[in-house]
Design a protein around this motif. Structure first.
Motif, PDB file in Angstrom:
ATOM      1  N   SER A  38      -2.675   4.885  52.404  1.00 16.49           N
ATOM      2  CA  SER A  38      -0.892   4.691  52.040  1.00 16.49           C
ATOM      3  C   SER A  38      -0.204   5.172  53.323  1.00 16.49           C
ATOM      4  O   SER A  38       0.656   4.203  53.474  1.00 16.49           O
ATOM      5  N   GLU A  39      -0.479   5.803  54.514  1.00 20.77           N
ATOM      6  CA  GLU A  39       0.650   5.205  55.087  1.00 20.77           C
ATOM      7  C   GLU A  39       0.433   3.964  55.732  1.00 20.77           C
ATOM      8  O   GLU A  39       1.073   3.488  56.499  1.00 20.77           O
ATOM      9  N   LEU A  40      -0.628   3.542  56.636  1.00 18.91           N
ATOM     10  CA  LEU A  40      -0.789   2.336  57.063  1.00 18.91           C
ATOM     11  C   LEU A  40      -0.364   0.781  56.126  1.00 18.91           C
ATOM     12  O   LEU A  40      -0.058   0.510  56.821  1.00 18.91           O
ATOM     13  N   VAL A  41      -0.772   1.724  54.751  1.00 13.72           N
ATOM     14  CA  VAL A  41      -0.081  -0.125  53.978  1.00 13.72           C
ATOM     15  C   VAL A  41       1.312  -0.095  53.890  1.00 13.72           C
ATOM     16  O   VAL A  41       2.178  -1.225  54.295  1.00 13.72           O
ATOM     17  N   THR A  42       2.178   1.535  53.685  1.00 13.17           N
ATOM     18  CA  THR A  42       3.610   1.261  54.109  1.00 13.17           C
ATOM     19  C   THR A  42       4.310   1.271  55.543  1.00 13.17           C
ATOM     20  O   THR A  42       4.964   0.523  55.614  1.00 13.17           O
ATOM     21  N   ASN A  43       3.685   1.745  56.721  1.00 13.55           N
ATOM     22  CA  ASN A  43       3.983   0.790  57.509  1.00 13.55           C
ATOM     23  C   ASN A  43       3.887  -0.928  57.625  1.00 13.55           C
ATOM     24  O   ASN A  43       4.583  -1.184  58.245  1.00 13.55           O
ATOM     25  N   ALA A  44       2.897  -1.368  56.653  1.00 13.50           N
ATOM     26  CA  ALA A  44       2.410  -2.628  57.507  1.00 13.50           C
ATOM     27  C   ALA A  44       3.459  -3.302  56.163  1.00 13.50           C
ATOM     28  O   ALA A  44       3.682  -4.420  56.799  1.00 13.50           O
ATOM     29  N   VAL A  45       4.063  -3.136  55.655  1.00 13.09           N
ATOM     30  CA  VAL A  45       5.379  -3.353  54.620  1.00 13.09           C
ATOM     31  C   VAL A  45       6.716  -3.051  55.225  1.00 13.09           C
ATOM     32  O   VAL A  45       7.224  -4.206  55.414  1.00 13.09           O
ATOM     33  N   LEU A  46       6.734  -2.281  55.692  1.00 16.74           N
ATOM     34  CA  LEU A  46       8.171  -1.604  56.663  1.00 16.74           C
ATOM     35  C   LEU A  46       8.372  -2.967  57.564  1.00 16.74           C
ATOM     36  O   LEU A  46       8.868  -3.257  58.306  1.00 16.74           O
ATOM     37  N   TYR A  47       7.051  -2.390  58.926  1.00 17.21           N
ATOM     38  CA  TYR A  47       7.192  -3.456  59.811  1.00 17.21           C
ATOM     39  C   TYR A  47       6.872  -4.700  60.200  1.00 17.21           C
ATOM     40  O   TYR A  47       6.701  -4.810  61.373  1.00 17.21           O
ATOM     41  N   GLY A  48       5.777  -5.109  58.936  1.00 16.43           N
ATOM     42  CA  GLY A  48       5.531  -5.592  59.635  1.00 16.43           C
ATOM     43  C   GLY A  48       6.016  -7.411  59.468  1.00 16.43           C
ATOM     44  O   GLY A  48       7.208  -6.831  58.490  1.00 16.43           O
ATOM     45  N   GLU A  49       6.050  -8.600  60.096  1.00 14.29           N
ATOM     46  CA  GLU A  49       7.764  -9.143  60.265  1.00 14.29           C
ATOM     47  C   GLU A  49       6.782 -11.029  60.484  1.00 14.29           C
ATOM     48  O   GLU A  49       5.987 -10.754  61.395  1.00 14.29           O
ATOM     49  N   ALA A  50       6.893 -11.418  59.551  1.00  9.33           N
ATOM     50  CA  ALA A  50       6.459 -13.165  59.687  1.00  9.33           C
ATOM     51  C   ALA A  50       8.132 -14.192  59.064  1.00  9.33           C
ATOM     52  O   ALA A  50       8.515 -14.057  58.191  1.00  9.33           O
ATOM     53  N   GLU A  51       8.360 -15.206  59.870  1.00 15.45           N
ATOM     54  CA  GLU A  51       9.009 -15.987  59.357  1.00 15.45           C
ATOM     55  C   GLU A  51       8.751 -16.965  58.286  1.00 15.45           C
ATOM     56  O   GLU A  51       9.590 -17.021  57.010  1.00 15.45           O
ATOM     57  N   ASP A  52       6.951 -16.999  57.320  1.00 14.25           N
ATOM     58  CA  ASP A  52       6.616 -17.283  56.871  1.00 14.25           C
ATOM     59  C   ASP A  52       6.543 -15.935  55.725  1.00 14.25           C
ATOM     60  O   ASP A  52       6.444 -15.369  55.947  1.00 14.25           O
ATOM     61  N   SER A  53       6.219 -16.920  54.630  1.00 15.19           N
ATOM     62  CA  SER A  53       5.868 -15.855  53.833  1.00 15.19           C
ATOM     63  C   SER A  53       4.213 -15.848  54.063  1.00 15.19           C
ATOM     64  O   SER A  53       3.912 -15.784  54.867  1.00 15.19           O
ATOM     65  N   TRP A  54       4.388 -14.416  53.781  1.00 14.27           N
ATOM     66  CA  TRP A  54       2.984 -13.278  54.170  1.00 14.27           C
ATOM     67  C   TRP A  54       2.570 -12.278  53.887  1.00 14.27           C
ATOM     68  O   TRP A  54       2.924 -12.037  52.290  1.00 14.27           O
ATOM     69  N   ARG A  55       0.856 -10.869  54.565  1.00 17.67           N
ATOM     70  CA  ARG A  55       0.238 -11.136  52.647  1.00 17.67           C
ATOM     71  C   ARG A  55      -0.051  -9.323  54.186  1.00 17.67           C
ATOM     72  O   ARG A  55      -0.710  -9.906  55.428  1.00 17.67           O
ATOM     73  N   VAL A  56      -0.445  -8.357  53.742  1.00 20.64           N
ATOM     74  CA  VAL A  56      -1.361  -7.312  54.139  1.00 20.64           C
ATOM     75  C   VAL A  56      -1.864  -7.644  53.817  1.00 20.64           C
ATOM     76  O   VAL A  56      -2.248  -7.605  52.188  1.00 20.64           O
ATOM     77  N   ARG A  57      -3.160  -7.330  53.979  1.00 15.24           N
ATOM     78  CA  ARG A  57      -4.563  -7.033  54.195  1.00 15.24           C
ATOM     79  C   ARG A  57      -5.396  -5.732  54.393  1.00 15.24           C
ATOM     80  O   ARG A  57      -5.213  -5.628  55.372  1.00 15.24           O
ATOM     81  N   VAL A  58      -6.581  -5.437  53.511  1.00 14.41           N
ATOM     82  CA  VAL A  58      -7.154  -4.281  53.872  1.00 14.41           C
ATOM     83  C   VAL A  58      -8.392  -4.390  52.969  1.00 14.41           C
ATOM     84  O   VAL A  58      -8.792  -5.328  52.298  1.00 14.41           O
TER      85      VAL A  58
END
Length: 127
Positions: A38-58
Motif C-alpha cells: 500500500s505504501e509503495l503503490v501510494t508513493n508510485a501514484v503520488l510521485y511517479g511522473e511521465a509525459e505520456d500515459s503511464w502505469r504502476v506495476r507490482v
C-alpha cells in the motif's frame, strides 16, 4: 499487476496481493506485506511522473524462503528516500514503515524505465 496511477489502485493492489499470495501459505505476515505494498503503490501514484500515459506495476515472487516485491513507476530513482517527518506531518512515513517491517528494501532504475522500489521478507516460507 498493472495499475492506473489513481488512488483507487492502492486498494486494488492490496486485494490482488491477498488473493494471489494466500494459496502459497507464507509464514510471514500477509498484513505487513499488504501495508508495505500500500505504501509503495501510494508513493508510485503520488510521485511517479511521465509525459505520456503511464502505469504502476507490482510484481512479487518467491526465491527460496524469501518473498520479493517490486513496485515500478515512471518517476526518477534519485527521488526515493526515507523522510523524517515531524509528529504533525500527515505524510512521509511510507518508507519508514517499509524499512521497519521488511528485512531489506531498495530503490533503483526499473527495467520498464523509471523507478523500482522493492522489499524483501526473509523466511517468508520457512522450510
Amino acid at each position: 499487476m498493472t495499475l492506473y496511477p489513481v488512488p483507487e489502485s492502492v486498494a486494488r493492489a492490496r486485494r490482488w496481493f491477498r488473493k494471489f499470495i494466500s494459496p502459497y501459505a507464507p509464514a510471514c505476515s500477509i498484513d505487513d506485506c499488504v501495508l508495505m505494498i500500500s505504501e509503495l503503490v501510494t508513493n508510485a501514484v503520488l510521485y511517479g511522473e511521465a509525459e505520456d500515459s503511464w502505469r504502476v506495476r507490482v510484481e512479487w515472487w518467491r526465491v527460496g524462503e524469501c518473498l520479493l516485491v517490486d513496485v515500478h513507476n515512471p518517476g526518477f530513482p534519485a527521488q526515493v528516500r526515507i523522510r523524517r517527518p515531524d509528529a504533525n506531518d500527515a505524510h512521509g512515513r511510507g518508507l519508514l514503515l517499509v524499512d521497519a517491517l521488511s528485512d531489506s528494501w531498495s530503490a533503483g532504475p526499473s527495467r520498464f524505465g523509471g523507478t523500482r522500489v522493492s522489499f524483501r521478507i526473509d523466511g517468508a516460507w520457512k522450510r
